[in-house]
Scaffold this active site. Structure first.
Site, PDB file in Angstrom:
ATOM      1  N   GLU A  53     -16.426   5.579   4.899  1.00 27.07           N
ATOM      2  CA  GLU A  53     -15.779   4.997   6.077  1.00 27.07           C
ATOM      3  C   GLU A  53     -15.767   6.234   7.110  1.00 27.07           C
ATOM      4  OE1 GLU A  53     -11.237   5.946   5.224  1.00 27.07           O
ATOM      5  OE2 GLU A  53     -11.951   5.227   3.549  1.00 27.07           O
ATOM      6  N   LYS A  57      -2.920   6.601   1.468  1.00 29.09           N
ATOM      7  CA  LYS A  57      -3.175   6.895   2.620  1.00 29.09           C
ATOM      8  C   LYS A  57      -1.973   8.190   2.593  1.00 29.09           C
ATOM      9  CE  LYS A  57      -2.584   4.800   7.374  1.00 29.09           C
ATOM     10  NZ  LYS A  57      -3.781   5.136   7.730  1.00 29.09           N
ATOM     11  N   ARG A  79       0.805  -1.108  -0.024  1.00 26.18           N
ATOM     12  CA  ARG A  79       0.044   0.019  -0.138  1.00 26.18           C
ATOM     13  C   ARG A  79       1.016   1.068   0.136  1.00 26.18           C
ATOM     14  NH1 ARG A  79      -4.544   0.614   4.568  1.00 26.18           N
ATOM     15  NH2 ARG A  79      -2.551   1.057   5.896  1.00 26.18           N
TER      16      ARG A  79
END
Length: 366
Positions: free
Chosen positions: A242, A206, A96
């Protein structure tokens, strides 16, 4: 606060070298004060040591400091029941992180180097006592109050000003202490009218900049007495996305587990991925698809969020933008409790790890 800036003494730093197209590595050891020595110090002396550790010598004016141009990871190392230490799925975090850096159009840190550096990082800090000891009492509460190592790998740009993309980024791995993620005394989640991410944006990365909106929305939720905020989609304003920094799941009346499908507006959580796998192993039907507020209000009997810091955390209720409150009940529902038991048991080594998710750093001897 869930996190405290009590950094471990050893820090890893790598910097991309465009001439060799490789990452030059360096280990910074701010001091040799062991954990036991640190705890025995006076408050003033301890603060002096920790303040020194917090100084990494990164550029103060950069794409990162000026424009929040950065990405990061959160992952944990766990003391295991056999006396060892393991990191949970570091290769997934590495993938990621690599993808986030590609999304930011800067040189991407190799996954194998990420895992190798993470393992060595824990080893070096463990040598100075900065690894918690396994406590059998943790098992009584499914590790709700168990200690762990919170690792924070992040990217920082070279010194720069003016909007641009990094050509010689730094990658840093540090670790700090972390306590219970959600504030005590607050209850339930509330839907926020803020938008976390839009299509074709950076929601899947992220990315540091994503968390500005998260900080504001969560602050507003806490001021209203809620423990968490939840985002809706940017287009229709009716589908769940989320939480402030965690993925969200619902259990329907027929025991089907549903969670919003991944796309460019939702972060692909490592805990999310693990929970989906565990649920399927346990025989639950899991659906990754759009989940509307109306469906949850009519059919959901449990709600929980997942993340590295949050683990699996139940939400007792969700209040919509009109003030309508959907109640799920206090504490863990039966499905979330079963998944929490399985996840934490594997992370701490009290249950078998058939998927080989734990990367062993220090072998156990029991």
């Amino acid at each position: 606060m869930a996190f405290a800036l009590n950094l471990y003494p050893v820090t890893y730093i790598a910097r991309y070298n465009p001439e060799t197209e490789k990452w030059d590595e360096e280990w910074l050891e701010s001091d040799k004060v062991t954990y036991d020595e640190l705890m025995a110090m006076s408050e003033a002396d301890r603060k002096a040591v920790l303040d020194k550790r917090n100084q990494m010598g990164l550029p103060s004016v950069s794409y990162t400091s000026q424009y929040a141009y950065s990405c990061f990871e959160g992952m944990k190392g766990f003391p295991t029941k056999d006396g060892g230490v393991a990191i949970f799925r570091p290769e997934e975090n590495g993938k990621r992180f690599n993808n986030s850096m590609k999304g930011l159009y800067c040189p991407a840190f190799p996954v194998d180097q990420y895992v190798k550096a993470s393992v060595e990082f824990v080893k070096r800090n463990a040598a100075l006592g900065y690894v918690p000891k396994y406590n059998p009492d943790w098992e009584k509460t499914d590790y709700a109050d168990a200690d762990s190592i919170y690792m924070r790998p992040f990217m920082n740009s070279e010194g720069a000003i003016g909007v641009g993309c990094s050509k010689q980024p730094y990658v840093v791995i540090c670790a700090t202490t972390v306590s219970a993620y959600f504030k005590k005394g607050l209850d339930g989640a509330v839907i926020t009218n803020r938008i976390r991410a839009t299509p074709h944006g950076t929601g899947y990365i992220k990315c540091a900049s994503n968390y500005v909106i998260s900080a504001l929305a969560k602050k507003e939720a806490e001021q209203a007495g809620f423990v968490e905020c939840v985002y809706l989609d940017a287009v229709h304003h009716k589908y769940f996305q989320e939480g402030s920094s965690c993925n969200i799941f619902f259990v329907l009346k027929d025991k089907t587990i549903v969670t919003p499908e991944l796309g460019d507006t939702i972060l692909p959580g490592i805990t999310r991925k693990s929970v989906i796998a565990l649920a399927k192993e346990k025989g639950y039907k899991v659906e990754e698809r759009p989940v509307s507020v109306k469906e949850v209000q009519k059919k959901a009997v449990e709600c929980f969020v997942t993340g590295t810091a949050a683990g699996i955390s139940p939400m007792s209720s969700i209040t919509d933008l009109n003030g309508k409150k959907t109640v799920f009940g206090e504490g863990f529902g039966p499905v979330a409790k079963e998944l929490q038991h399985e996840l934490k048991g594997r992370q701490y080594g009290s249950l078998e790890d058939p998927n080989h998710w734990n990367t062993v750093v220090i072998p156990g001897n029991k």
